[in-house]
Design a protein around this motif. Structure first.
Motif, PDB file in Angstrom:
ATOM      1  N   ILE A 104       6.878   9.500   6.239  1.00 14.10           N
ATOM      2  CA  ILE A 104       7.394  10.850   6.286  1.00 14.10           C
ATOM      3  C   ILE A 104       6.338  11.902   6.609  1.00 14.10           C
ATOM      4  CG2 ILE A 104       7.541  11.272   3.705  1.00 14.10           C
ATOM      5  CD1 ILE A 104      10.145  12.697   4.024  1.00 14.10           C
ATOM      6  N   VAL A 105       6.804  12.832   7.356  1.00  8.08           N
ATOM      7  CA  VAL A 105       6.057  14.302   7.466  1.00  8.08           C
ATOM      8  C   VAL A 105       6.848  15.196   7.376  1.00  8.08           C
ATOM      9  CG1 VAL A 105       4.569  15.640   9.183  1.00  8.08           C
ATOM     10  CG2 VAL A 105       4.244  13.066   8.989  1.00  8.08           C
ATOM     11  N   GLU A 106       6.649  16.142   6.337  1.00 11.47           N
ATOM     12  CA  GLU A 106       7.684  17.257   6.215  1.00 11.47           C
ATOM     13  C   GLU A 106       6.640  18.693   6.189  1.00 11.47           C
ATOM     14  OE1 GLU A 106      11.588  18.583   5.860  1.00 11.47           O
ATOM     15  OE2 GLU A 106      10.798  16.594   6.077  1.00 11.47           O
ATOM     16  N   TYR A 107       7.061  19.444   7.057  1.00 13.44           N
ATOM     17  CA  TYR A 107       6.565  21.014   6.744  1.00 13.44           C
ATOM     18  C   TYR A 107       7.672  21.855   6.361  1.00 13.44           C
ATOM     19  CZ  TYR A 107       2.451  19.395   9.320  1.00 13.44           C
ATOM     20  OH  TYR A 107       1.281  18.873   9.582  1.00 13.44           O
ATOM     21  N   SER A 108       7.479  22.578   5.441  1.00 17.43           N
ATOM     22  CA  SER A 108       8.642  23.607   4.949  1.00 17.43           C
ATOM     23  C   SER A 108       8.970  24.544   6.128  1.00 17.43           C
ATOM     24  CB  SER A 108       8.131  24.241   3.683  1.00 17.43           C
ATOM     25  OG  SER A 108       6.990  25.009   3.796  1.00 17.43           O
ATOM     26  N   ASP A 109       7.945  24.834   7.059  1.00 20.13           N
ATOM     27  CA  ASP A 109       8.225  25.944   7.905  1.00 20.13           C
ATOM     28  C   ASP A 109       8.174  25.584   9.493  1.00 20.13           C
ATOM     29  OD1 ASP A 109       5.610  25.324   7.827  1.00 20.13           O
ATOM     30  OD2 ASP A 109       5.127  27.472   8.122  1.00 20.13           O
ATOM     31  N   GLY A 110       8.407  24.328   9.633  1.00 18.91           N
ATOM     32  CA  GLY A 110       8.314  23.859  10.962  1.00 18.91           C
ATOM     33  C   GLY A 110       9.020  22.627  11.077  1.00 18.91           C
TER      34      GLY A 110
ATOM     35  N   GLY B 215       2.482  34.578   4.231  1.00 21.65           N
ATOM     36  CA  GLY B 215       3.740  33.890   3.272  1.00 21.65           C
ATOM     37  C   GLY B 215       3.343  32.414   2.696  1.00 21.65           C
ATOM     38  N   LYS B 216       4.494  31.792   2.178  1.00 22.56           N
ATOM     39  CA  LYS B 216       4.190  30.403   1.681  1.00 22.56           C
ATOM     40  C   LYS B 216       4.571  29.352   2.281  1.00 22.56           C
ATOM     41  CE  LYS B 216       3.738  32.420  -3.100  1.00 22.56           C
ATOM     42  NZ  LYS B 216       4.283  32.382  -4.496  1.00 22.56           N
ATOM     43  N   PHE B 217       3.824  28.126   2.316  1.00 21.67           N
ATOM     44  CA  PHE B 217       4.659  27.173   3.152  1.00 21.67           C
ATOM     45  C   PHE B 217       3.788  25.700   2.317  1.00 21.67           C
ATOM     46  CE2 PHE B 217       0.938  27.323   5.776  1.00 21.67           C
ATOM     47  CZ  PHE B 217       0.745  26.030   5.922  1.00 21.67           C
ATOM     48  N   TRP B 218       4.447  24.681   2.638  1.00 18.13           N
ATOM     49  CA  TRP B 218       3.977  23.352   2.132  1.00 18.13           C
ATOM     50  C   TRP B 218       3.875  22.347   3.015  1.00 18.13           C
ATOM     51  CZ3 TRP B 218       7.494  19.548   2.001  1.00 18.13           C
ATOM     52  CH2 TRP B 218       8.903  19.944   1.987  1.00 18.13           C
ATOM     53  N   GLU B 219       3.319  21.349   2.941  1.00 18.17           N
ATOM     54  CA  GLU B 219       3.436  19.989   3.760  1.00 18.17           C
ATOM     55  C   GLU B 219       3.158  18.936   2.944  1.00 18.17           C
ATOM     56  OE1 GLU B 219      -0.334  19.369   6.307  1.00 18.17           O
ATOM     57  OE2 GLU B 219      -0.782  21.299   5.655  1.00 18.17           O
ATOM     58  N   ALA B 220       3.734  17.867   3.530  1.00 21.07           N
ATOM     59  CA  ALA B 220       3.941  16.647   2.682  1.00 21.07           C
ATOM     60  C   ALA B 220       3.849  15.266   3.890  1.00 21.07           C
ATOM     61  CB  ALA B 220       5.147  16.475   1.684  1.00 21.07           C
ATOM     62  N   ARG B 221       2.953  14.214   3.573  1.00 20.15           N
ATOM     63  CA  ARG B 221       2.850  13.232   4.328  1.00 20.15           C
ATOM     64  C   ARG B 221       2.816  12.013   3.441  1.00 20.15           C
ATOM     65  NH1 ARG B 221       0.667  14.018   9.600  1.00 20.15           N
ATOM     66  NH2 ARG B 221       0.324  16.218  10.013  1.00 20.15           N
ATOM     67  N   ALA B 222       3.603  11.136   3.688  1.00 17.04           N
ATOM     68  CA  ALA B 222       3.521   9.913   2.634  1.00 17.04           C
ATOM     69  C   ALA B 222       3.691   8.597   3.535  1.00 17.04           C
ATOM     70  CB  ALA B 222       4.652   9.932   1.714  1.00 17.04           C
ATOM     71  N   ALA B 223       3.075   7.484   3.414  1.00 19.59           N
ATOM     72  CA  ALA B 223       3.312   6.090   4.168  1.00 19.59           C
ATOM     73  C   ALA B 223       3.402   5.206   2.973  1.00 19.59           C
ATOM     74  CB  ALA B 223       2.270   6.129   5.201  1.00 19.59           C
ATOM     75  N   ALA B 224       4.074   4.005   3.381  1.00 18.46           N
ATOM     76  CA  ALA B 224       4.108   2.908   2.617  1.00 18.46           C
ATOM     77  C   ALA B 224       4.098   1.578   3.403  1.00 18.46           C
ATOM     78  CB  ALA B 224       5.158   3.087   1.488  1.00 18.46           C
ATOM     79  N   SER B 225       3.657   0.515   2.874  1.00 19.65           N
ATOM     80  CA  SER B 225       3.925  -1.036   3.428  1.00 19.65           C
ATOM     81  C   SER B 225       3.893  -1.696   2.649  1.00 19.65           C
ATOM     82  CB  SER B 225       2.658  -0.977   4.515  1.00 19.65           C
ATOM     83  OG  SER B 225       1.660  -1.102   3.874  1.00 19.65           O
ATOM     84  N   LEU B 226       4.762  -3.045   2.540  1.00 15.99           N
ATOM     85  CA  LEU B 226       4.874  -3.878   1.876  1.00 15.99           C
ATOM     86  C   LEU B 226       4.992  -5.523   2.723  1.00 15.99           C
ATOM     87  CD1 LEU B 226       6.969  -4.371  -1.034  1.00 15.99           C
ATOM     88  CD2 LEU B 226       7.518  -5.884   0.662  1.00 15.99           C
TER      89      LEU B 226
ATOM     90  N   THR C 201       0.818  -1.236   0.087  1.00 13.86           N
ATOM     91  CA  THR C 201       0.030   0.029   0.098  1.00 13.86           C
ATOM     92  C   THR C 201       1.062   1.236   0.291  1.00 13.86           C
ATOM     93  OG1 THR C 201      -0.098   0.283   2.501  1.00 13.86           O
ATOM     94  CG2 THR C 201      -1.740  -1.230   1.183  1.00 13.86           C
ATOM     95  N   VAL C 202       0.382   2.363  -0.585  1.00 15.19           N
ATOM     96  CA  VAL C 202       1.048   3.503  -0.520  1.00 15.19           C
ATOM     97  C   VAL C 202      -0.107   4.745  -0.260  1.00 15.19           C
ATOM     98  CG1 VAL C 202       2.579   5.270  -2.120  1.00 15.19           C
ATOM     99  CG2 VAL C 202       2.683   2.723  -2.254  1.00 15.19           C
ATOM    100  N   GLN C 203       0.365   5.779   0.455  1.00 17.18           N
ATOM    101  CA  GLN C 203      -0.268   6.889   0.613  1.00 17.18           C
ATOM    102  C   GLN C 203       0.516   8.117   0.702  1.00 17.18           C
ATOM    103  OE1 GLN C 203      -2.313   6.167   4.828  1.00 17.18           O
ATOM    104  NE2 GLN C 203      -4.023   7.102   3.812  1.00 17.18           N
ATOM    105  N   LEU C 204      -0.052   9.040  -0.012  1.00 15.28           N
ATOM    106  CA  LEU C 204       0.648  10.370  -0.172  1.00 15.28           C
ATOM    107  C   LEU C 204      -0.448  11.773  -0.248  1.00 15.28           C
ATOM    108  CD1 LEU C 204       3.126  12.207  -1.136  1.00 15.28           C
ATOM    109  CD2 LEU C 204       2.387  11.584  -3.616  1.00 15.28           C
ATOM    110  N   ASN C 205      -0.071  12.769   0.515  1.00 17.35           N
ATOM    111  CA  ASN C 205      -0.668  13.699   0.645  1.00 17.35           C
ATOM    112  C   ASN C 205       0.118  15.014   0.899  1.00 17.35           C
ATOM    113  OD1 ASN C 205      -2.564  15.836   1.969  1.00 17.35           O
ATOM    114  ND2 ASN C 205      -3.873  14.390   2.920  1.00 17.35           N
TER     115      ASN C 205
END
Length: 627
Positions: A562-568, A534-545, A521-525
């Motif tokens: 992974i959880v990634e925030y450009s400003d935090g 201002g501007k910022f982005w966030e990314a969340r992803a998860a995978a299992s096998l 399974t793969v999830q991406l947000n």
């Protein structure tokens, strides 16, 4: 399809509404039971579930027996196809669906199905247990965790029961408890006066019209009688209003300050008629009242549902009244709802066009401890046009609500307006390629909040409008499924540009099982925000096998996120876990693990970032007794 229920409010004559409910006596047939059964099935088979709303597959959350599953899914219009997990065993199972929203999970519905394998199941026991040690060069920890389920059904329901239990390796961060009982019941059936009399202890849930009781599972005791024709039923109950998974107070009647007594009935007063009347009342004590105290509560309600002119029109009316003691005085409120659905196309035409009208009023002081999350203090009216065809399905809706209805005169009054359009397209034109079997989804919505009255000392206005649209697709195959969704949101504050924001989002979900040895399974947000700050982005992803290296001997499992925030940077997180399992004897394996974590991804055995290594004995025991 009935109009979507946007909870609203009202003050008014309770007795007058009861009288109004009793004037409709209209023909057709309707079942007495509130439990929606999907019937018998086998592992790996496809279940069809009809929903009452359109939504994208990426926003759908599926739980089977309380556990989220990543099973193969397909959503075409309002029809959900769900593949029963191949490793699922036992007797009766429960499916609960939620819509995932930024404000939390929204309950959609609850269904049951019976798993039949090589005969009819009389008893089923499953136990998963793991004991091991985990650590790094500086410290280590020994742990034990287990969980399982017991189901039995003796003599076709004469005595049946179920129990889901667990002992976590880590204590609950709020309660400090290790043990949990998620679902449990014991039910016996006896033939009385030609009907069936049920005595049930443990978990209860109700699916009824009105606003007194939601569909959450609560502990308690009930005595329920259903007539021989399965048309009428009456029940008396003692319920624990608060939700609990504690090992204490399993029946739910021990705490005097968390216990209500009541009765409910669903009757079809006329033979061969779809008219159904419902009556509910309760009295007792509950905690977490609107003022935060513990006190006495009361509630009563009546509902009516019936088809009109055969299958061309459906009507639903409900009137509820509650009262709760705030420590000095009783505070009462009413909740009134009316829904009308009219089919505009003849029954002989398979494509259906329908019109839905709805009206609701719920007082600010309306509070039922058996439905604590109900939105109160609104009066709403709405209209919706729905179409369901072979390839196209769509819904066009409009709603307007007024806040603080029946509330305090020193609180502000706002007007809330919502316009929406949703559509799905499942074409037959593709005969090959990756688009073959694809479903397409589009939705748009405009929400506007306007201040009408601002008394002295009230909160300042927050007038704004939010425009959004979503477009996506999903595809289902026998060996997997995937879904993708793009979203756009434009938030505009009318009184000041401060807080204005534009957001773009991309969601992706895929599940694949190309053979019996491999599933993944793969999830991406992804989201990008542009605002006055201002501007910022966030990314969340998860995978299992999960992969079987050597059948019956070696197994491999992989998880990453992974959880990634450009400003935090403080909120950024990483997670990786690998397991290698060696089957020693049937149902028992030795598991070697390596886990890496950085940031606040989830709780772990030992605090701190970095690697942890472990070894554990894992057992998966199952036993089925057939009749």
């Amino acid at each position: 399809m009935l109009v979507k229920r946007y909870r609203g409010q009202r003050a008014g004559g309770f007795g007058a509404w009861i009288a109004a409910l009793l004037i409709f006596l209209l023909p057709a047939e309707a079942p007495a039971s509130d439990h929606v059964s999907l019937g018998d099935t086998q592992p790996g088979e496809i279940l069809l579930i009809e929903l009452d709303q359109l939504l994208p597959l990426t926003r759908l959350k599926v739980e089977i027996d309380g556990e989220q599953v990543w099973t193969t899914l397909d959503l075409s219009g309002t029809t959900l196809r769900l593949k029963v997990p191949t490793d699922l065993t036992g007797n009766t199972h429960e499916i609960v669906l939620y819509e995932e929203t930024p404000r939390g999970d929204v309950f959609i519905g609850r269904w049951e199905f019976t798993l039949v394998a090589a005969g009819t199941t009389e008893a089923y026991v499953a136990l998963q247990a793991e004991s091991g040690v985990v650590g790094n060069r500086d410290e280590h920890k020994v742990y034990t965790g287990f969980g399982g389920r017991l189901d039995f059904d003796i003599r076709n329901g004469l005595l049946r029961g179920g129990l889901s239990f667990s002992r976590a390796a880590l204590s609950d961060p709020v309660t400090g408890e290790y043990y949990a009982i998620d679902d449990h019941y014991l039910e016996t059936r006896h033939t009385v006066l030609g009907g069936n009399l049920f005595l049930r202890l443990g978990s209860h849930y109700y699916n009824m019209n009105g606003n007194l009781i939601d569909q959450a599972s609560r502990r308690g005791v009930s005595l329920r009688f259903v007539d021989e024709a399965n048309r009428d039923e009456v029940a008396a109950f003692v319920l624990q209003p608060s939700l609990s998974t504690s090992t204490e107070n399993l029946i739910g009647v021990d705490d005097w300050n968390d216990r209500v007594y009541g009765a409910t009935t669903q009757i079809a007063p006329f033979l061969n008629s779809g008219l159904r009347l419902g009556f509910t009342a309760y009295d007792g004590r509950a905690g977490d009242l609107p003022n935060g105290s513990v006190g006495s509560v009361r509630g009563k309600g009546v509902s009516l549902s019936a088809p009109v002119f055969g299958d061309r029109m459906d009507i639903l009316l409900s009137a509820d009244e509650t009262a709760w003691f705030d420590g000095g005085t009783w505070r009462s409120g009413q909740a009134l709802e009316a829904e009308l659905t009219v089919r505009l196309t003849p029954p002989e035409i398979p494509d259906a066009l329908s019109l839905g009208l709805g009206y609701s009023q719920i007082d600010q002081d309306f509070h039922s401890p058996l439905n604590p999350n109900l939105i109160v203090g609104e009066r709403a009216k709405r209209v919706e046009v729905d179409y369901a065809g072979h390839e196209w399905s769509w819904a066009l809706g409009a709603e307007q609500a007024r806040t603080n209805e029946g509330g305090s005169p020193d609180q502000a009054v706002d007007r809330l307006t919502r316009l929406s359009f949703e559509t799905t397209y499942a074409p037959d034109v593709f005969t090959g390629g990756f688009l073959n079997g694809a479903r397409f989804y589009f939705s748009s919505e405009l929400f506007v909040q306007e201040r009408l009255e601002t008394p002295l000392g009230a909160l300042p206005e927050q007038d704004h409008q939010l425009a959004s649209f979503n477009v996506g697709m999903n595809k289902f195959t026998e060996r997997g499924s995937y879904a993708v969704l793009y979203s756009y949101e434009d938030l505009d504050y009318l009184s000041s540009p401060d807080g204005d924001e534009i957001a773009h989002g991309l969601e992706f979900l895929a599940s694949v099982a190309p053979n019996d040895r491999l599933d993944a399974t793969v999830q991406l947000n992804l989201r990008h925000h542009t605002s006055t700050l201002g501007k910022f982005w966030e990314a969340r992803a998860a995978a299992s096998l999960n992969y079987t290296l050597v059948p019956g001997l070696w197994d491999y499992a992989f998880e990453a996120g992974i959880v990634e925030y450009s400003d935090g940077a403080d909120e950024n997180a990483r997670y990786l876990r690998q397991e290698l399992g060696l089957t020693l004897i049937e149902d028992h394996s030795l598991v070697f693990s390596a886990e890496y974590m950085r940031g606040d991804w989830s709780r772990r055995m030992l605090d701190g970032d970095g690697w942890l290594f472990g070894i554990a004995l894992r057992s998966d025991l199952r036993h089925i007794v057939y009749r």
